[in-house]
Motif scaffolding. Structure first.
Motif, PDB file in Angstrom:
ATOM      1  N   ILE A  72     -11.027  74.836 -16.539  1.00 35.40           N
ATOM      2  CA  ILE A  72     -11.037  74.739 -15.083  1.00 35.40           C
ATOM      3  C   ILE A  72     -10.359  73.436 -14.697  1.00 35.40           C
ATOM      4  O   ILE A  72     -10.697  72.366 -15.181  1.00 35.40           O
ATOM      5  N   CYS A  73      -9.363  73.552 -13.833  1.00 41.10           N
ATOM      6  CA  CYS A  73      -8.519  72.415 -13.498  1.00 41.10           C
ATOM      7  C   CYS A  73      -8.517  72.233 -11.984  1.00 41.10           C
ATOM      8  O   CYS A  73      -8.127  73.148 -11.263  1.00 41.10           O
ATOM      9  N   THR A  74      -8.987  71.093 -11.519  1.00 40.25           N
ATOM     10  CA  THR A  74      -9.016  70.837 -10.087  1.00 40.25           C
ATOM     11  C   THR A  74      -7.831  69.964  -9.725  1.00 40.25           C
ATOM     12  O   THR A  74      -7.576  68.972 -10.392  1.00 40.25           O
ATOM     13  N   LEU A 106     -21.550  71.930 -14.031  1.00 40.63           N
ATOM     14  CA  LEU A 106     -21.347  72.138 -15.465  1.00 40.63           C
ATOM     15  C   LEU A 106     -21.958  71.019 -16.291  1.00 40.63           C
ATOM     16  O   LEU A 106     -22.100  71.149 -17.503  1.00 40.63           O
ATOM     17  N   GLY A 107     -22.275  69.913 -15.622  1.00 41.40           N
ATOM     18  CA  GLY A 107     -22.890  68.800 -16.347  1.00 41.40           C
ATOM     19  C   GLY A 107     -21.938  68.062 -17.262  1.00 41.40           C
ATOM     20  O   GLY A 107     -22.358  67.484 -18.256  1.00 41.40           O
ATOM     21  N   ILE A 108     -20.654  68.104 -16.951  1.00 42.87           N
ATOM     22  CA  ILE A 108     -19.684  67.377 -17.769  1.00 42.87           C
ATOM     23  C   ILE A 108     -18.773  66.586 -16.841  1.00 42.87           C
ATOM     24  O   ILE A 108     -18.719  66.853 -15.651  1.00 42.87           O
ATOM     25  N   LYS A 109     -18.035  65.654 -17.413  1.00 39.70           N
ATOM     26  CA  LYS A 109     -17.116  64.855 -16.606  1.00 39.70           C
ATOM     27  C   LYS A 109     -15.762  65.537 -16.524  1.00 39.70           C
ATOM     28  O   LYS A 109     -15.395  66.328 -17.386  1.00 39.70           O
ATOM     29  N   ARG A 110     -15.010  65.188 -15.456  1.00 40.44           N
ATOM     30  CA  ARG A 110     -13.749  65.872 -15.197  1.00 40.44           C
ATOM     31  C   ARG A 110     -12.615  65.412 -16.088  1.00 40.44           C
ATOM     32  O   ARG A 110     -11.502  65.869 -15.981  1.00 40.44           O
ATOM     33  N   THR A 111     -12.903  64.472 -16.983  1.00 38.18           N
ATOM     34  CA  THR A 111     -11.818  63.885 -17.773  1.00 38.18           C
ATOM     35  C   THR A 111     -11.514  64.681 -19.038  1.00 38.18           C
ATOM     36  O   THR A 111     -11.159  64.115 -20.057  1.00 38.18           O
ATOM     37  N   GLY A 112     -11.695  65.989 -18.975  1.00 40.00           N
ATOM     38  CA  GLY A 112     -11.385  66.810 -20.141  1.00 40.00           C
ATOM     39  C   GLY A 112     -12.580  67.040 -21.043  1.00 40.00           C
ATOM     40  O   GLY A 112     -12.412  67.385 -22.205  1.00 40.00           O
ATOM     41  N   GLU A 113     -13.783  66.849 -20.507  1.00 37.61           N
ATOM     42  CA  GLU A 113     -14.970  67.081 -21.330  1.00 37.61           C
ATOM     43  C   GLU A 113     -15.260  68.582 -21.441  1.00 37.61           C
ATOM     44  O   GLU A 113     -14.836  69.370 -20.607  1.00 37.61           O
ATOM     45  N   THR A 114     -15.993  68.935 -22.478  1.00 34.57           N
ATOM     46  CA  THR A 114     -16.309  70.327 -22.737  1.00 34.57           C
ATOM     47  C   THR A 114     -17.823  70.486 -22.767  1.00 34.57           C
ATOM     48  O   THR A 114     -18.521  69.611 -23.287  1.00 34.57           O
ATOM     49  N   THR A 115     -18.309  71.587 -22.208  1.00 36.72           N
ATOM     50  CA  THR A 115     -19.753  71.818 -22.227  1.00 36.72           C
ATOM     51  C   THR A 115     -20.216  72.014 -23.665  1.00 36.72           C
ATOM     52  O   THR A 115     -19.443  72.475 -24.508  1.00 36.72           O
ATOM     53  N   PRO A 116     -21.485  71.685 -23.961  1.00 37.11           N
ATOM     54  CA  PRO A 116     -21.961  71.788 -25.352  1.00 37.11           C
ATOM     55  C   PRO A 116     -21.851  73.211 -25.911  1.00 37.11           C
ATOM     56  O   PRO A 116     -21.667  73.391 -27.111  1.00 37.11           O
ATOM     57  N   ASP A 117     -21.931  74.236 -25.043  1.00 37.82           N
ATOM     58  CA  ASP A 117     -21.808  75.614 -25.547  1.00 37.82           C
ATOM     59  C   ASP A 117     -20.346  76.024 -25.725  1.00 37.82           C
ATOM     60  O   ASP A 117     -20.053  77.186 -25.983  1.00 37.82           O
ATOM     61  N   LYS A 118     -19.417  75.071 -25.594  1.00 37.99           N
ATOM     62  CA  LYS A 118     -17.984  75.314 -25.801  1.00 37.99           C
ATOM     63  C   LYS A 118     -17.440  76.393 -24.866  1.00 37.99           C
ATOM     64  O   LYS A 118     -16.501  77.112 -25.196  1.00 37.99           O
ATOM     65  N   GLU A 119     -18.038  76.532 -23.669  1.00 39.24           N
ATOM     66  CA  GLU A 119     -17.553  77.537 -22.732  1.00 39.24           C
ATOM     67  C   GLU A 119     -16.511  76.957 -21.777  1.00 39.24           C
ATOM     68  O   GLU A 119     -15.480  77.551 -21.558  1.00 39.24           O
ATOM     69  N   PHE A 120     -16.812  75.781 -21.186  1.00 42.49           N
ATOM     70  CA  PHE A 120     -15.947  75.259 -20.135  1.00 42.49           C
ATOM     71  C   PHE A 120     -15.400  73.885 -20.486  1.00 42.49           C
ATOM     72  O   PHE A 120     -16.106  73.051 -21.047  1.00 42.49           O
ATOM     73  N   THR A 121     -14.139  73.697 -20.124  1.00 47.30           N
ATOM     74  CA  THR A 121     -13.538  72.362 -20.164  1.00 47.30           C
ATOM     75  C   THR A 121     -13.085  72.048 -18.745  1.00 47.30           C
ATOM     76  O   THR A 121     -12.532  72.912 -18.068  1.00 47.30           O
ATOM     77  N   LEU A 122     -13.354  70.823 -18.316  1.00 53.53           N
ATOM     78  CA  LEU A 122     -13.038  70.433 -16.948  1.00 53.53           C
ATOM     79  C   LEU A 122     -11.928  69.401 -16.978  1.00 53.53           C
ATOM     80  O   LEU A 122     -12.016  68.399 -17.672  1.00 53.53           O
ATOM     81  N   GLU A 123     -10.864  69.688 -16.200  1.00 54.76           N
ATOM     82  CA  GLU A 123      -9.765  68.734 -16.136  1.00 54.76           C
ATOM     83  C   GLU A 123      -9.326  68.584 -14.693  1.00 54.76           C
ATOM     84  O   GLU A 123      -9.659  69.396 -13.839  1.00 54.76           O
ATOM     85  N   THR A 124      -8.554  67.540 -14.446  1.00 53.57           N
ATOM     86  CA  THR A 124      -7.933  67.399 -13.134  1.00 53.57           C
ATOM     87  C   THR A 124      -6.427  67.328 -13.335  1.00 53.57           C
ATOM     88  O   THR A 124      -5.943  67.026 -14.418  1.00 53.57           O
ATOM     89  N   VAL A 125      -5.700  67.640 -12.261  1.00 57.11           N
ATOM     90  CA  VAL A 125      -4.249  67.596 -12.329  1.00 57.11           C
ATOM     91  C   VAL A 125      -3.779  66.884 -11.064  1.00 57.11           C
ATOM     92  O   VAL A 125      -4.472  66.876 -10.056  1.00 57.11           O
ATOM     93  N   LEU A 138      -1.933  75.332  -0.227  1.00 53.71           N
ATOM     94  CA  LEU A 138      -3.123  76.113  -0.586  1.00 53.71           C
ATOM     95  C   LEU A 138      -4.323  75.224  -0.908  1.00 53.71           C
ATOM     96  O   LEU A 138      -5.357  75.693  -1.334  1.00 53.71           O
ATOM     97  N   GLY A 139      -4.160  73.920  -0.717  1.00 55.71           N
ATOM     98  CA  GLY A 139      -5.195  72.994  -1.168  1.00 55.71           C
ATOM     99  C   GLY A 139      -6.465  73.027  -0.357  1.00 55.71           C
ATOM    100  O   GLY A 139      -6.442  73.454   0.794  1.00 55.71           O
ATOM    101  N   PRO A 140      -7.571  72.578  -0.913  1.00 56.40           N
ATOM    102  CA  PRO A 140      -7.709  72.143  -2.296  1.00 56.40           C
ATOM    103  C   PRO A 140      -7.695  73.327  -3.253  1.00 56.40           C
ATOM    104  O   PRO A 140      -8.334  74.336  -2.983  1.00 56.40           O
ATOM    105  N   ILE A 141      -6.973  73.169  -4.324  1.00 62.03           N
ATOM    106  CA  ILE A 141      -6.735  74.310  -5.208  1.00 62.03           C
ATOM    107  C   ILE A 141      -7.387  74.063  -6.564  1.00 62.03           C
ATOM    108  O   ILE A 141      -7.462  72.935  -7.036  1.00 62.03           O
TER     109      ILE A 141
END
Lengths: 284, 225
Positions: A73-75, A97-116, A124-127
Motif C-alpha cells: 500500500i503506497c500513499t 496496520l500498526g506499522i510505520k509508513r517507511t516501508g515496514e511490514t506487518t508481522p503476518d507478512k500481509e501488508f507493507t506500507l510505503e509513501t511516494v 485525483l489526490g489524495p491518492i
C-alpha cells in the motif's frame, strides 16, 4: 536462503563492468528482496567489497533489503496530495496496520506500507495505490475499506460478474455429439465432459464451460506439465487438431462451439493457452 | 610545466597537478576539510572553492579536483570566494556545531552568525574515512550507504565488518566526529596505546598487524620486545 542459488546469476554476467545492478535486480526478482547472504556471495564472486555492493543496494529505491509483505500500500505525499490531506491518510494506514509508513511490514507478512513523492495523478489526490490499483480522492474513512479489499485480493476476478467470461456449449468435432453434461455443474454452469488418457492412466475430465475459466475436475489427478490425450466420450475419437500450442508446443484440442466456431485448448496440464476461432468451420 | 596565474602572480607548476596542490605548494592558503595528501581527491566539502576565469565568465570550482591549465587565472581569496566559503562554513557549523576543526575554521573566516538550525550531526559526508579505509588501510570496510538526507557512512548492514581491523584510521582522519579513543571498551575501540597502560592489543592475538594509525605506538613496541 541457499547461497549457491545466487551463483548462476553472478556467473552469468562474467564479472563484466557495470553488471552489478543487473545482478542485484535478478536476485531481487528471485527472492523478492536482497538477502544479506546473497550480497555476500555477490561480493565474494565479483571481487568487489561488500560495502560497495551495500552502497548500491541502499542507494536505489528499487532495491529492498527486507522482505516485502503480500500486499503493498503506497500513499502519495506529493505536493498536491499533501495539501489535500495525504499525511492524515498515511497516518490512518499506520494506525490501522500498526506499522510505520517507511516501508515496514506487518508481522503476518500481509501488508507493507510505503509513501511516494508524486504519482503524476495530482488531480485525483489524495491518492493511494494498493497492489497497483489506484484509489482516488481517499478520505480517512475509506482507509478501512481499502485495507479490507486489498486483503481479499484486488486482482481476483469474479467469475460470475466478469464480462470477459461467458459460457460456451461445445460438441465433438467428429461425431458432432454434444459434450455438455447438464447434470454436473462446474462454476455453476453445465460442465464439458471428455475422457482423457496420459501415461498408463485413463479417466474422465470435466472442464468449466466458461470461456476464460480454468476450473477442471478430474477422476485422477493429472500431474502438472503432462500432455493428455482427449477423447470424445461418445464416438471415442481422439480430439486432436493439426495445430500446436503457441506457448508450449503441445497439441491443441479442438471442440466445436454451437453457433459455428472452434474453440481450441492446450492439451498440457497447467498450460493456459486457448483460442476461439470464429471463422473456422471444419477441423483441419 | 604549465604556466598560470594565481592571485595575479605568474607561476609554473607541473602538469597534472590540481589547483589546490599548486596553490598549497606555492604558499597560497586554501582551506579544505576533505583533501588529504595520499588520498584521492573527492571534492565533497567544497571549502576549497576558488574563482577561475575572468570577468563575467569566471566561475567557482573546487580546486582539489580541478587540474591546472595553461593560462588559467585563479583567485583563491576573492570576495566571491570568501562569501561562498563563509556560507559553506555556516552550513557545516549548522550540521556539526561540535567539531573543533569546523569551529576553528569558522572563526578564522569570521563567521559571526548562525542562521541555520543546529543539528548536532557527527558527519559532514566528506568521505575521508572511506577513502582512508580503502586506499591507505586496504580494508575497504566502510563506505557510503543510502542517499539524499539518509546518506550515511558505515559498514554493510551497520554490523561489525569482518574486514575492519579496528585500526582507527577513520576516526583519526575525521574532521567532524567527536569519537574519542574508547579504550575502556576494547571490543569497540581502537588500540588506545597512547592512553592505556595495558592496551587490548597486547593481550589479543587478533590485534597483530592491524596497521593501526598510531603505528609505531607504545603497545606495538612493547609487544615486539
Amino acid at each position: 536462503m541457499n547461497p549457491t542459488s545466487v551463483l548462476p546469476i553472478v556467473e552469468k554476467y562474467n564479472n563484466r563492468r557495470g553488471s552489478l545492478i543487473s545482478i542485484l535486480e535478478e536476485i531481487q526478482s528471485q527472492y523478492g528482496y536482497l538477502p544479506s547472504e546473497a550480497l555476500q556471495v555477490v561480493a565474494d564472486r565479483t571481487g568487489r567489497s561488500l560495502v560497495d555492493i551495500y552502497g548500491v543496494a541502499t542507494f536505489y529505491k528499487a532495491f529492498r533489503l527486507k522482505p516485502r509483505g503480500k500486499h503493498l500500500i503506497c500513499t502519495c505525499l506529493g505536493t498536491a496530495c499533501h495539501v489535500r490531506g495525504g499525511p492524515s491518510i498515511a497516518q490512518e494506514f499506520e494506525g490501522q496496520l500498526g506499522i510505520k509508513r517507511t516501508g515496514e511490514t506487518t508481522p503476518d507478512k500481509e501488508f507493507t506500507l510505503e509513501t511516494v513523492m508524486c504519482l503524476g495523478a495530482c488531480a485525483l489526490g489524495p491518492i493511494v495505490v494498493a497492489d497497483g490499483h489506484y484509489f482516488p480522492n481517499v478520505t480517512t474513512s475509506q482507509v478501512k475499506t481499502i485495507i479490507g479489499r486489498t486483503r481479499e485480493g484486488l486482482d481476483k476476478i469474479e467469475v460470475q460478474k466478469d464480462k470477459r467470461i461467458f459460457p460456451v456449449e461445445v460438441a465433438c468435432p467428429r461425431c458432432n455429439h454434444t459434450l455438455m453434461d447438464p447434470d454436473h455443474l462446474v462454476d455453476g454452469h453445465p460442465s464439458i465432459r471428455v475422457t482423457v488418457s496420459f501415461g498408463e492412466e485413463h479417466g474422465w475430465l470435466r472442464l468449466s464451460s466458461l470461456y476464460g475459466s480454468y476450473t477442471i475436475e478430474t477422476g485422477s489427478e493429472i500431474p502438472m506439465g503432462t500432455i493428455a490425450h482427449f477423447f470424445c466420450p461418445h464416438c471415442h475419437a481422439e480430439l486432436i487438431g493439426a495445430s500446436n500450442c503457441m506457448a508450449c508446443e503441445a497439441p491443441m484440442v479442438p471442440m466445436i462451439v454451437q453457433g459455428g466456431a472452434i474453440v481450441q485448448i492446450c492439451s498440457r496440464r497447467g498450460c493456459r493457452s486457448h483460442m476461439l476461432d470464429l471463422d473456422a468451420t471444419a477441423v483441419t | 610545466m604549465i604556466k598560470l596565474k594565481i592571485n595575479a602572480v605568474p607561476v609554473s607548476v607541473e602538469e597534472g597537478s590540481t589547483i589546490l596542490e599548486a596553490a598549497q605548494f606555492l604558499g597560497f592558503p586554501i582551506p579544505t576539510l576533505c583533501h588529504v595528501e595520499g588520498l584521492s581527491p573527492y571534492g565533497a566539502c567544497r571549502l576549497c572553492v576558488v574563482e577561475v576565469g575572468e570577468g563575467a565568465r569566471s566561475k567557482l570550482v573546487s580546486s582539489c579536483t580541478y587540474p591546472v591549465e595553461e593560462g588559467l587565472r585563479v583567485r583563491t581569496a576573492s570576495a566571491r570566494v570568501v562569501r561562498a566559503r563563509k556560507m559553506i562554513l555556516e552550513l557545516m557549523l549548522g550540521s556539526c556545531p561540535q567539531s573543533k576543526i569546523i569551529q576553528d575554521l569558522a572563526s578564522a573566516y569570521e563567521v559571526r552568525q548562525q542562521r541555520f538550525k543546529q543539528e548536532y550531526e557527527t558527519c559532514i559526508l566528506c568521505g575521508l574515512c572511506a577513502r582512508m579505509c580503502t586506499e591507505q588501510m586496504m580494508a575497504h570496510a566502510i563506505g557510503f550507504q543510502g542517499r539524499g538526507d539518509h546518506r550515511t557512512l558505515g559498514t554493510p548492514f551497520n554490523i561489525k565488518s569482518e574486514k575492519c581491523r579496528l585500526c582507527g584510521g577513520c576516526i583519526y582522519i575525521c574532521p567532524a566526529c567527536q569519537l574519542r579513543c574508547t579504550y575502556t571498551q576494547p571490543e569497540k575501540a581502537i588500540c588506545g596505546g597512547c592512553a592505556n597502560l595495558s592496551p587490548p592489543c597486547l593481550e589479543k592475538p587478533n590485534f597483530d598487524d592491524m596497521m593501526c594509525y598510531m603505528s609505531p605506538c607504545v603497545a606495538c613496541e612493547i609487544k615486539k620486545d
